[in-house]
Design a protein around this motif. Structure first.
Motif, PDB file in Angstrom:
ATOM      1  N   GLY A 156       0.847  -1.189   0.000  1.00  0.00           N
ATOM      2  CA  GLY A 156       0.000   0.000   0.000  1.00  0.00           C
ATOM      3  C   GLY A 156       0.875   1.229   0.000  1.00  0.00           C
ATOM      4  N   PRO A 157       0.352   2.344   0.460  1.00  0.00           N
ATOM      5  CA  PRO A 157       1.197   3.534   0.546  1.00  0.00           C
ATOM      6  C   PRO A 157       2.393   3.303   1.467  1.00  0.00           C
ATOM      7  CG  PRO A 157      -0.885   3.849   1.729  1.00  0.00           C
ATOM      8  CD  PRO A 157      -1.022   2.612   0.925  1.00  0.00           C
ATOM      9  N   PHE A 158       2.221   2.406   2.443  1.00  0.00           N
ATOM     10  CA  PHE A 158       3.320   1.979   3.285  1.00  0.00           C
ATOM     11  C   PHE A 158       3.570   0.496   3.046  1.00  0.00           C
ATOM     12  CE2 PHE A 158       1.500   5.684   5.460  1.00  0.00           C
ATOM     13  CZ  PHE A 158       2.633   6.493   5.481  1.00  0.00           C
ATOM     14  N   TYR A 159       4.696   0.001   3.536  1.00  0.00           N
ATOM     15  CA  TYR A 159       5.117  -1.337   3.130  1.00  0.00           C
ATOM     16  C   TYR A 159       4.114  -2.423   3.523  1.00  0.00           C
ATOM     17  CZ  TYR A 159       8.278  -4.917   1.546  1.00  0.00           C
ATOM     18  OH  TYR A 159       8.817  -5.959   0.837  1.00  0.00           O
ATOM     19  N   GLN A 160       3.547  -2.281   4.723  1.00  0.00           N
ATOM     20  CA  GLN A 160       2.614  -3.296   5.195  1.00  0.00           C
ATOM     21  C   GLN A 160       1.157  -2.889   5.015  1.00  0.00           C
ATOM     22  OE1 GLN A 160       3.701  -6.155   5.917  1.00  0.00           O
ATOM     23  NE2 GLN A 160       5.693  -6.078   6.900  1.00  0.00           N
ATOM     24  N   GLY A 161       0.911  -1.846   4.234  1.00  0.00           N
ATOM     25  CA  GLY A 161      -0.465  -1.432   3.994  1.00  0.00           C
ATOM     26  C   GLY A 161      -0.685   0.045   4.222  1.00  0.00           C
ATOM     27  N   ASP A 162      -1.725   0.379   4.980  1.00  0.00           N
ATOM     28  CA  ASP A 162      -2.113   1.776   5.159  1.00  0.00           C
ATOM     29  C   ASP A 162      -1.406   2.470   6.319  1.00  0.00           C
ATOM     30  OD1 ASP A 162      -3.923   1.622   3.044  1.00  0.00           O
ATOM     31  OD2 ASP A 162      -5.544   0.912   4.346  1.00  0.00           O
ATOM     32  N   LYS A 163      -0.781   1.702   7.208  1.00  0.00           N
ATOM     33  CA  LYS A 163      -0.148   2.296   8.381  1.00  0.00           C
ATOM     34  C   LYS A 163       1.362   2.126   8.317  1.00  0.00           C
ATOM     35  CE  LYS A 163      -4.080   1.613  11.502  1.00  0.00           C
ATOM     36  NZ  LYS A 163      -4.530   1.017  12.790  1.00  0.00           N
ATOM     37  N   PRO A 164       2.117   3.172   8.663  1.00  0.00           N
ATOM     38  CA  PRO A 164       3.578   3.056   8.638  1.00  0.00           C
ATOM     39  C   PRO A 164       4.091   2.158   9.752  1.00  0.00           C
ATOM     40  CG  PRO A 164       2.945   5.150   9.607  1.00  0.00           C
ATOM     41  CD  PRO A 164       1.678   4.509   9.096  1.00  0.00           C
ATOM     42  N   THR A 165       5.205   1.500   9.479  1.00  0.00           N
ATOM     43  CA  THR A 165       5.858   0.642  10.461  1.00  0.00           C
ATOM     44  C   THR A 165       7.347   0.945  10.470  1.00  0.00           C
ATOM     45  OG1 THR A 165       6.332  -1.137   8.890  1.00  0.00           O
ATOM     46  CG2 THR A 165       4.172  -1.193   9.993  1.00  0.00           C
ATOM     47  N   ALA A 166       8.088   0.159  11.243  1.00  0.00           N
ATOM     48  CA  ALA A 166       9.539   0.326  11.307  1.00  0.00           C
ATOM     49  C   ALA A 166      10.185   0.143   9.934  1.00  0.00           C
ATOM     50  CB  ALA A 166      10.128  -0.666  12.305  1.00  0.00           C
ATOM     51  N   VAL A 167       9.601  -0.708   9.090  1.00  0.00           N
ATOM     52  CA  VAL A 167      10.153  -0.910   7.750  1.00  0.00           C
ATOM     53  C   VAL A 167      10.190   0.412   6.991  1.00  0.00           C
ATOM     54  CG1 VAL A 167       9.814  -2.042   5.519  1.00  0.00           C
ATOM     55  CG2 VAL A 167       9.423  -3.306   7.638  1.00  0.00           C
ATOM     56  N   ASP A 168       9.123   1.170   7.069  1.00  0.00           N
ATOM     57  CA  ASP A 168       9.068   2.462   6.377  1.00  0.00           C
ATOM     58  C   ASP A 168      10.068   3.443   6.975  1.00  0.00           C
ATOM     59  OD1 ASP A 168       6.630   1.811   4.683  1.00  0.00           O
ATOM     60  OD2 ASP A 168       5.822   1.521   6.702  1.00  0.00           O
ATOM     61  N   ALA A 169      10.227   3.413   8.291  1.00  0.00           N
ATOM     62  CA  ALA A 169      11.207   4.277   8.933  1.00  0.00           C
ATOM     63  C   ALA A 169      12.612   3.948   8.451  1.00  0.00           C
ATOM     64  CB  ALA A 169      11.121   4.131  10.457  1.00  0.00           C
ATOM     65  N   PHE A 170      12.904   2.659   8.289  1.00  0.00           N
ATOM     66  CA  PHE A 170      14.238   2.242   7.871  1.00  0.00           C
ATOM     67  C   PHE A 170      14.502   2.520   6.396  1.00  0.00           C
ATOM     68  CE2 PHE A 170      15.085   0.698  11.905  1.00  0.00           C
ATOM     69  CZ  PHE A 170      16.341   0.090  11.966  1.00  0.00           C
ATOM     70  N   TYR A 171      13.499   2.307   5.534  1.00  0.00           N
ATOM     71  CA  TYR A 171      13.739   2.425   4.096  1.00  0.00           C
ATOM     72  C   TYR A 171      13.437   3.806   3.529  1.00  0.00           C
ATOM     73  CZ  TYR A 171      14.902  -2.476   3.668  1.00  0.00           C
ATOM     74  OH  TYR A 171      15.545  -3.685   3.774  1.00  0.00           O
ATOM     75  N   ALA A 172      12.778   4.663   4.275  1.00  0.00           N
ATOM     76  CA  ALA A 172      12.502   6.011   3.774  1.00  0.00           C
ATOM     77  C   ALA A 172      13.792   6.764   3.486  1.00  0.00           C
ATOM     78  CB  ALA A 172      11.650   6.790   4.785  1.00  0.00           C
ATOM     79  N   VAL A 173      14.781   6.588   4.341  1.00  0.00           N
ATOM     80  CA  VAL A 173      16.050   7.298   4.155  1.00  0.00           C
ATOM     81  C   VAL A 173      16.767   6.774   2.910  1.00  0.00           C
ATOM     82  CG1 VAL A 173      18.195   7.989   5.243  1.00  0.00           C
ATOM     83  CG2 VAL A 173      16.169   7.607   6.646  1.00  0.00           C
TER      84      VAL A 173
END
Length: 218
Positions: A156-173
Protein backbone atom coordinates in the motif's frame (compact mmCIF):
# COMPACT_ATOMS: atom_id res chain seq x y z
CA UNK A 1 22.38 21.70 20.12
CA UNK A 2 19.16 21.01 21.96
CA UNK A 3 15.86 21.46 20.21
CA UNK A 4 12.28 20.61 21.02
CA UNK A 5 10.71 17.59 19.34
CA UNK A 6 7.12 18.15 20.43
CA UNK A 7 7.17 17.71 24.21
CA UNK A 8 9.27 15.37 26.35
CA UNK A 9 8.02 11.84 26.85
CA UNK A 10 7.81 11.09 30.56
CA UNK A 11 7.71 7.86 32.46
CA UNK A 12 6.87 9.14 35.91
CA UNK A 13 9.32 12.01 36.37
CA UNK A 14 11.88 10.64 33.88
CA UNK A 15 12.39 12.47 30.58
CA UNK A 16 13.45 10.40 27.58
CA UNK A 17 16.16 12.10 25.53
CA UNK A 18 17.32 11.22 22.02
CA UNK A 19 20.69 12.43 20.72
CA UNK A 20 21.04 12.53 16.94
CA UNK A 21 23.51 13.92 14.42
CA UNK A 22 23.50 15.83 11.17
CA UNK A 23 23.88 13.71 8.01
CA UNK A 24 23.18 10.59 10.07
CA UNK A 25 20.84 8.13 8.39
CA UNK A 26 20.45 6.12 11.59
CA UNK A 27 19.47 9.26 13.48
CA UNK A 28 16.76 9.97 10.92
CA UNK A 29 15.38 6.46 11.30
CA UNK A 30 14.98 6.82 15.06
CA UNK A 31 13.46 10.29 14.65
CA UNK A 32 10.86 8.85 12.28
CA UNK A 33 10.34 6.00 14.75
CA UNK A 34 9.33 8.45 17.48
CA UNK A 35 6.68 9.85 15.16
CA UNK A 36 5.22 6.44 14.27
CA UNK A 37 5.23 5.36 17.91
CA UNK A 38 3.80 8.75 18.97
CA UNK A 39 6.49 9.11 21.61
CA UNK A 40 7.62 12.74 21.76
CA UNK A 41 11.14 13.07 23.15
CA UNK A 42 13.66 15.71 24.09
CA UNK A 43 15.84 15.87 20.97
CA UNK A 44 19.53 16.82 21.06
CA UNK A 45 21.11 17.49 17.66
CA UNK A 46 24.89 17.29 17.27
CA UNK A 47 26.77 18.64 14.26
CA UNK A 48 28.97 15.74 13.22
CA UNK A 49 31.20 18.18 11.31
CA UNK A 50 32.10 20.00 14.54
CA UNK A 51 35.00 18.73 16.66
CA UNK A 52 33.59 20.32 19.82
CA UNK A 53 30.18 18.73 19.29
CA UNK A 54 31.76 15.34 18.68
CA UNK A 55 33.80 15.71 21.86
CA UNK A 56 30.66 16.39 23.88
CA UNK A 57 28.96 13.45 22.19
CA UNK A 58 31.82 11.11 23.14
CA UNK A 59 31.36 12.12 26.76
CA UNK A 60 27.66 11.17 26.64
CA UNK A 61 27.40 8.16 24.35
CA UNK A 62 29.18 4.89 25.24
CA UNK A 63 30.20 4.52 21.58
CA UNK A 64 30.63 8.21 20.77
CA UNK A 65 28.08 7.71 18.01
CA UNK A 66 24.49 8.67 17.23
CA UNK A 67 21.69 7.92 17.72
CA UNK A 68 21.83 7.57 21.47
CA UNK A 69 18.78 7.25 23.73
CA UNK A 70 18.62 8.01 27.44
CA UNK A 71 15.58 6.97 29.46
CA UNK A 72 16.36 7.27 33.14
CA UNK A 73 19.27 4.93 33.83
CA UNK A 74 18.77 3.12 30.51
CA UNK A 75 21.26 3.85 27.72
CA UNK A 76 20.66 2.57 24.17
CA UNK A 77 23.09 3.27 21.32
CA UNK A 78 21.86 1.31 18.30
CA UNK A 79 19.06 2.43 16.00
CA UNK A 80 17.49 -1.01 15.67
CA UNK A 81 17.50 -1.53 19.43
CA UNK A 82 16.06 1.96 19.95
CA UNK A 83 13.15 1.29 17.57
CA UNK A 84 12.47 -2.02 19.28
CA UNK A 85 12.30 -0.13 22.58
CA UNK A 86 9.96 2.44 21.06
CA UNK A 87 7.79 -0.43 19.86
CA UNK A 88 7.50 -1.79 23.40
CA UNK A 89 6.76 1.63 24.88
CA UNK A 90 4.00 2.25 22.33
CA UNK A 91 2.27 -1.13 22.68
CA UNK A 92 3.44 -2.36 19.29
CA UNK A 93 2.87 0.63 16.99
CA UNK A 94 6.07 0.03 15.03
CA UNK A 95 5.25 -3.48 13.82
CA UNK A 96 2.21 -5.25 12.32
CA UNK A 97 -0.06 -7.26 14.61
CA UNK A 98 0.19 -10.31 12.34
CA UNK A 99 3.00 -12.58 13.54
CA UNK A 100 4.27 -13.45 10.07
CA UNK A 101 4.30 -9.84 8.89
CA UNK A 102 5.98 -8.82 12.12
CA UNK A 103 8.75 -11.35 11.54
CA UNK A 104 9.15 -10.18 7.92
CA UNK A 105 9.35 -6.57 9.09
CA UNK A 106 12.16 -7.39 11.47
CA UNK A 107 13.96 -9.29 8.71
CA UNK A 108 13.72 -6.31 6.35
CA UNK A 109 14.92 -3.88 9.02
CA UNK A 110 17.89 -6.15 9.75
CA UNK A 111 18.70 -6.28 6.02
CA UNK A 112 18.71 -2.50 5.84
CA UNK A 113 20.77 -2.34 9.01
CA UNK A 114 23.52 -4.57 7.63
CA UNK A 115 23.18 -4.50 3.85
CA UNK A 116 23.35 -2.30 0.75
CA UNK A 117 27.04 -1.60 1.33
CA UNK A 118 27.68 -0.54 -2.29
CA UNK A 119 25.06 2.20 -2.04
CA UNK A 120 26.32 3.34 1.35
CA UNK A 121 29.92 3.59 0.15
CA UNK A 122 29.31 5.25 -3.20
CA UNK A 123 26.30 7.41 -2.33
CA UNK A 124 27.23 8.96 1.01
CA UNK A 125 24.22 10.46 2.70
CA UNK A 126 24.18 14.25 2.67
CA UNK A 127 21.65 17.05 2.68
CA UNK A 128 23.93 19.12 0.41
CA UNK A 129 23.45 19.22 -3.36
CA UNK A 130 25.12 16.40 -5.30
CA UNK A 131 25.55 15.57 -8.97
CA UNK A 132 23.26 12.79 -10.22
CA UNK A 133 24.98 9.51 -10.95
CA UNK A 134 24.84 8.37 -14.57
CA UNK A 135 26.92 5.15 -14.45
CA UNK A 136 26.76 2.32 -11.93
CA UNK A 137 29.11 -0.44 -10.91
CA UNK A 138 27.93 -4.08 -10.85
CA UNK A 139 27.70 -3.87 -7.04
CA UNK A 140 25.57 -0.72 -7.19
CA UNK A 141 23.36 -2.26 -9.86
CA UNK A 142 22.84 -5.36 -7.71
CA UNK A 143 21.88 -3.27 -4.67
CA UNK A 144 19.47 -1.16 -6.72
CA UNK A 145 17.90 -4.31 -8.15
CA UNK A 146 17.36 -5.65 -4.63
CA UNK A 147 15.81 -2.35 -3.51
CA UNK A 148 13.54 -2.40 -6.55
CA UNK A 149 12.33 -5.89 -5.69
CA UNK A 150 11.66 -4.91 -2.07
CA UNK A 151 9.92 -1.65 -2.92
CA UNK A 152 7.73 -3.33 -5.56
CA UNK A 153 6.44 -5.65 -2.82
CA UNK A 154 4.88 -2.79 -0.82
CA UNK A 155 1.24 -3.57 -0.02
CA UNK A 156 0.00 0.00 0.00
CA UNK A 157 1.20 3.53 0.55
CA UNK A 158 3.32 1.98 3.28
CA UNK A 159 5.12 -1.34 3.13
CA UNK A 160 2.61 -3.30 5.19
CA UNK A 161 -0.46 -1.43 3.99
CA UNK A 162 -2.11 1.78 5.16
CA UNK A 163 -0.15 2.30 8.38
CA UNK A 164 3.58 3.06 8.64
CA UNK A 165 5.86 0.64 10.46
CA UNK A 166 9.54 0.33 11.31
CA UNK A 167 10.15 -0.91 7.75
CA UNK A 168 9.07 2.46 6.38
CA UNK A 169 11.21 4.28 8.93
CA UNK A 170 14.24 2.24 7.87
CA UNK A 171 13.74 2.42 4.10
CA UNK A 172 12.50 6.01 3.77
CA UNK A 173 16.05 7.30 4.15
CA UNK A 174 17.26 4.91 1.44
CA UNK A 175 14.46 6.07 -0.86
CA UNK A 176 15.58 9.66 -0.29
CA UNK A 177 19.26 8.79 -0.78
CA UNK A 178 18.58 7.14 -4.13
CA UNK A 179 16.49 10.04 -5.41
CA UNK A 180 19.07 12.54 -4.14
CA UNK A 181 21.60 10.88 -6.46
CA UNK A 182 19.17 10.82 -9.37
CA UNK A 183 17.95 7.22 -9.03
CA UNK A 184 14.19 7.11 -9.50
CA UNK A 185 12.75 3.63 -9.49
CA UNK A 186 10.04 2.67 -11.96
CA UNK A 187 6.62 1.06 -11.66
CA UNK A 188 5.30 -0.05 -8.28
CA UNK A 189 8.77 0.29 -6.76
CA UNK A 190 8.85 3.91 -7.89
CA UNK A 191 5.43 4.60 -6.42
CA UNK A 192 6.56 3.37 -3.02
CA UNK A 193 9.82 5.31 -3.31
CA UNK A 194 7.97 8.54 -4.04
CA UNK A 195 5.52 7.90 -1.20
CA UNK A 196 8.45 7.58 1.20
CA UNK A 197 10.30 10.62 -0.15
CA UNK A 198 7.19 12.79 0.23
CA UNK A 199 6.26 11.29 3.61
CA UNK A 200 5.71 14.04 6.17
CA UNK A 201 7.57 12.12 8.90
CA UNK A 202 10.71 11.97 6.75
CA UNK A 203 10.41 15.57 5.60
CA UNK A 204 9.95 16.79 9.17
CA UNK A 205 13.03 14.88 10.33
CA UNK A 206 15.12 16.19 7.42
CA UNK A 207 13.99 19.74 8.14
CA UNK A 208 14.85 19.31 11.82
CA UNK A 209 18.42 18.31 11.01
CA UNK A 210 18.78 20.98 8.35
CA UNK A 211 17.59 23.75 10.65
CA UNK A 212 20.25 22.84 13.24
CA UNK A 213 23.09 22.04 10.85
CA UNK A 214 24.94 25.28 11.62
CA UNK A 215 27.02 24.82 14.76
CA UNK A 216 27.51 27.60 17.33
CA UNK A 217 30.99 26.42 18.31
CA UNK A 218 34.00 28.29 16.91
Amino acid sequence: MRVKWLKPYQLGSIVMQLSVGTDSTWSLRTMIGTKIAELPVDLHVFSLQCASCKSVLRSLSPTGLVPFLEDGSLRLHDSLAILEYFNELSDGKLYPTDQGKRALSRSLCAEMHAGFSALRQTMPFTLADVSPLTAFSPAQTADIARVTTLFASAEGPFYQGDKPTAVDAFYAVLAYRLQHYGVRLQGEAGQYQQQLVAWSFLQEALAQLTSTAACSHP
